[in-house]
Write a protein that holds these residues in place. Structure first.
Motif, PDB file in Angstrom:
ATOM      1  N   GLY A   1       4.842   2.402  -1.254  1.00 40.07           N
ATOM      2  CA  GLY A   1       4.348   1.106  -1.695  1.00 40.07           C
ATOM      3  C   GLY A   1       5.413   0.140  -2.169  1.00 40.07           C
ATOM      4  O   GLY A   1       5.124  -1.037  -2.393  1.00 40.07           O
ATOM      5  N   PHE A   2       6.650   0.606  -2.326  1.00 33.92           N
ATOM      6  CA  PHE A   2       7.766  -0.274  -2.700  1.00 33.92           C
ATOM      7  C   PHE A   2       8.398  -0.801  -1.408  1.00 33.92           C
ATOM      8  O   PHE A   2       8.926  -0.035  -0.606  1.00 33.92           O
ATOM      9  CB  PHE A   2       8.800   0.474  -3.537  1.00 33.92           C
ATOM     10  CG  PHE A   2       8.290   0.895  -4.889  1.00 33.92           C
ATOM     11  CD1 PHE A   2       8.371   0.028  -5.971  1.00 33.92           C
ATOM     12  CD2 PHE A   2       7.730   2.151  -5.075  1.00 33.92           C
ATOM     13  CE1 PHE A   2       7.896   0.411  -7.213  1.00 33.92           C
ATOM     14  CE2 PHE A   2       7.259   2.543  -6.315  1.00 33.92           C
ATOM     15  CZ  PHE A   2       7.337   1.670  -7.389  1.00 33.92           C
ATOM     16  N   LEU A   3       8.348  -2.085  -1.227  1.00 35.85           N
ATOM     17  CA  LEU A   3       8.804  -2.692   0.022  1.00 35.85           C
ATOM     18  C   LEU A   3      10.323  -2.787   0.076  1.00 35.85           C
ATOM     19  O   LEU A   3      10.981  -3.019  -0.962  1.00 35.85           O
ATOM     20  CB  LEU A   3       8.194  -4.085   0.163  1.00 35.85           C
ATOM     21  CG  LEU A   3       6.661  -4.143   0.090  1.00 35.85           C
ATOM     22  CD1 LEU A   3       6.179  -5.581   0.258  1.00 35.85           C
ATOM     23  CD2 LEU A   3       6.019  -3.221   1.116  1.00 35.85           C
TER      24      LEU A   3
ATOM     25  N   GLN B   1       0.842  -1.189   0.000  1.00 34.04           N
ATOM     26  CA  GLN B   1       0.000   0.000   0.000  1.00 34.04           C
ATOM     27  C   GLN B   1       0.881   1.244   0.000  1.00 34.04           C
ATOM     28  O   GLN B   1       2.067   1.199   0.305  1.00 34.04           O
ATOM     29  CB  GLN B   1      -0.920  -0.012   1.224  1.00 34.04           C
ATOM     30  CG  GLN B   1      -1.878  -1.197   1.273  1.00 34.04           C
ATOM     31  CD  GLN B   1      -2.883  -1.192   0.146  1.00 34.04           C
ATOM     32  OE1 GLN B   1      -3.290  -0.120  -0.327  1.00 34.04           O
ATOM     33  NE2 GLN B   1      -3.294  -2.379  -0.292  1.00 34.04           N
ATOM     34  N   SER B   2       0.273   2.378  -0.342  1.00 35.65           N
ATOM     35  CA  SER B   2       1.048   3.613  -0.470  1.00 35.65           C
ATOM     36  C   SER B   2       1.688   4.056   0.839  1.00 35.65           C
ATOM     37  O   SER B   2       2.661   4.805   0.834  1.00 35.65           O
ATOM     38  CB  SER B   2       0.148   4.733  -1.007  1.00 35.65           C
ATOM     39  OG  SER B   2      -0.952   4.944  -0.140  1.00 35.65           O
ATOM     40  N   ASN B   3       1.141   3.592   1.971  1.00 34.16           N
ATOM     41  CA  ASN B   3       1.689   3.983   3.269  1.00 34.16           C
ATOM     42  C   ASN B   3       2.729   2.989   3.792  1.00 34.16           C
ATOM     43  O   ASN B   3       3.197   3.130   4.922  1.00 34.16           O
ATOM     44  CB  ASN B   3       0.561   4.130   4.289  1.00 34.16           C
ATOM     45  CG  ASN B   3      -0.249   2.849   4.471  1.00 34.16           C
ATOM     46  OD1 ASN B   3      -0.104   1.908   3.688  1.00 34.16           O
ATOM     47  ND2 ASN B   3      -1.097   2.823   5.478  1.00 34.16           N
ATOM     48  N   ARG B   4       3.083   2.000   3.005  1.00 30.38           N
ATOM     49  CA  ARG B   4       4.079   1.022   3.415  1.00 30.38           C
ATOM     50  C   ARG B   4       5.368   1.209   2.634  1.00 30.38           C
ATOM     51  O   ARG B   4       5.351   1.524   1.436  1.00 30.38           O
ATOM     52  CB  ARG B   4       3.565  -0.408   3.197  1.00 30.38           C
ATOM     53  CG  ARG B   4       2.411  -0.816   4.101  1.00 30.38           C
ATOM     54  CD  ARG B   4       2.143  -2.299   3.962  1.00 30.38           C
ATOM     55  NE  ARG B   4       3.328  -3.086   4.288  1.00 30.38           N
ATOM     56  CZ  ARG B   4       3.474  -4.377   3.977  1.00 30.38           C
ATOM     57  NH1 ARG B   4       2.515  -5.013   3.322  1.00 30.38           N
ATOM     58  NH2 ARG B   4       4.575  -5.018   4.313  1.00 30.38           N
TER      59      ARG B   4
END
Length: 381
Positions: free
Chosen positions: A80-82, A73-76
């Motif tokens: 969003g890229f882990l 998600q955009s907040n992770r």
């Protein structure tokens, strides 16, 4: 004529010299991008420099890396890229050699079929590579990048209307508009303009085209941020909107503390114009009742009168018609007040006041000064 052995030796020496120059580059003492091994740099070219959990990356390197997927998600992670995916992509890029600097770690590949060129984002910008910031976020080397049919006779003869400097002789440093008789700009000027105006204000600088112009700029690798404009993000950009107007605009302010002072309730509370909200008056300065909450300035009064006339002509008079404005001039008679305040004749300079229009007791026309009062708010005589 050189023999084959001599040619091979000459090629080996040249390659060794290039490698030596590259390895002799000064190492950065600060954080570097994990995907391009460069320092933060210009955000208009490389994007925001993101740092988290001992990991640093350029935003553009994230979205342009060939095999990096946005799985969160955009907040992770980083938008969003882990982090684990970024490390895997960096490991893959460590086996790819940049065709510009000959160093490993090239995470971006040319998307043209059968092209095997890989490059770092900063290196690609130096060599004329192009990346598109929409759709699949494709990147192309200088040989396979999208092109425009820029008229060569104009290059060097015209100037960029954004910076008023001459256009570059190198075609990749210029960009042509699809509208406005195909005006030519500096690519860097258009990118700076897009970075400032952002998505909602980006348009042709000459004809305000919002359809063809943004689409062509996206095709030619201009990054248009999807955010508010730069001037809207400045600290305190809208601070004035949160400040209530607190000034008495009556021709003569009777409050002893002055026009910029007021009280929370009572006759010295400032009432704002119910239409524009940009003019105000103390209740007592405009002979308003102590509980009056509506008042119209003269600039807005004509519109209110027009609405009243329209309602009367149509026969549809609302039940609150008693609050409509008076058609006549409002005259303030100081004899009918308990506390009339200073005598009008004692005010300095007769030129500061309008001449009374009626005979008899001295009165003053307030409408000529921008003050009009609704019927329901007049003091009863």
């Amino acid at each position: 004529m050189k023999s084959i052995k001599e040619k091979k030796e000459h090629h080996r020496l040249r390659k060794s010299a290039k490698t030596k120059r590259v390895t002799q580059r000064k190492r950065s003492s600060g954080p570097v991008c994990r995907l391009c091994l460069r320092e933060p740099g210009d955000p208009e070219k490389l994007g925001e420099f993101l740092q988290k959990d001992n990991l640093s990356v350029h935003y553009f390197c994230l979205i342009l890396s060939s095999n990096l997927l946005q799985r969160g998600q955009s907040n992770r992670g980083f938008h969003g890229f882990l982090p684990e995916d970024i490390r895997k992509e960096a490991a893959r890029a460590s086996r790819k050699i940049c065709f510009v600097c000959k160093r490993k770690g090239a995470a971006i590949s040319c998307q043209k079929d059968q092209c095997v060129r890989n490059f770092h984002l900063p290196c690609g910008l130096e060599r004329g590579c192009l990346s598109q910031f929409f759709g699949e976020y494709k990147s192309f080397c200088g040989k396979h990048r999208p092109t425009q049919n820029i008229r060569r006779r104009n290059v060097g003869e015209e100037s960029c209307i954004l910076c008023c400097e001459e256009l570059s002789q190198i075609s990749v440093e210029n960009i042509q508009s699809p509208c406005c008789s195909q005006t030519i700009y500096h690519r860097k000027c258009i990118q700076k303009y897009a970075h400032t105006s952002a998505k909602h204000f980006f348009k042709c600088p000459q004809c305000n085209n919002r359809d063809e112009f943004p689409q062509e700029m996206l095709r030619m690798g201009i990054h248009i941020p999807d955010r508010d404009a730069a001037w809207e993000l400045e600290p305190g950009a809208f601070s004035e909107l949160y400040q209530r107007y607190q000034h008495c605009d009556a021709p003569i302010c009777l409050y002893e503390r002055g026009r910029d002072s007021s009280e929370e309730e009572g006759k010295w509370r400032i009432i704002l114009c119910a239409t524009c909200g940009s003019h105000g008056t103390h209740r007592n300065c405009s002979s308003l009742r102590s509980n009056c909450k509506k008042w119209e300035c003269t600039e807005c009064a004509p519109a209110a009168r027009a609405i009243e006339c329209t309602l009367e002509d149509s026969g549809d008079i609302p039940c609150c018609s008693s609050t409509c404005l008076s058609r006549g001039h409002f005259y303030r008679d100081t004899r009918q007040e308990e506390n009339p305040g200073p005598s009008w004749t004692s005010w300095p300079g007769s030129s500061l006041l309008e001449n009374p229009e009626s005979s008899g007791p001295r009165s003053h026309s307030w409408e000529s000064k921008g003050v009009t009062i609704s019927k329901s708010c007049k003091k009863s005589e």
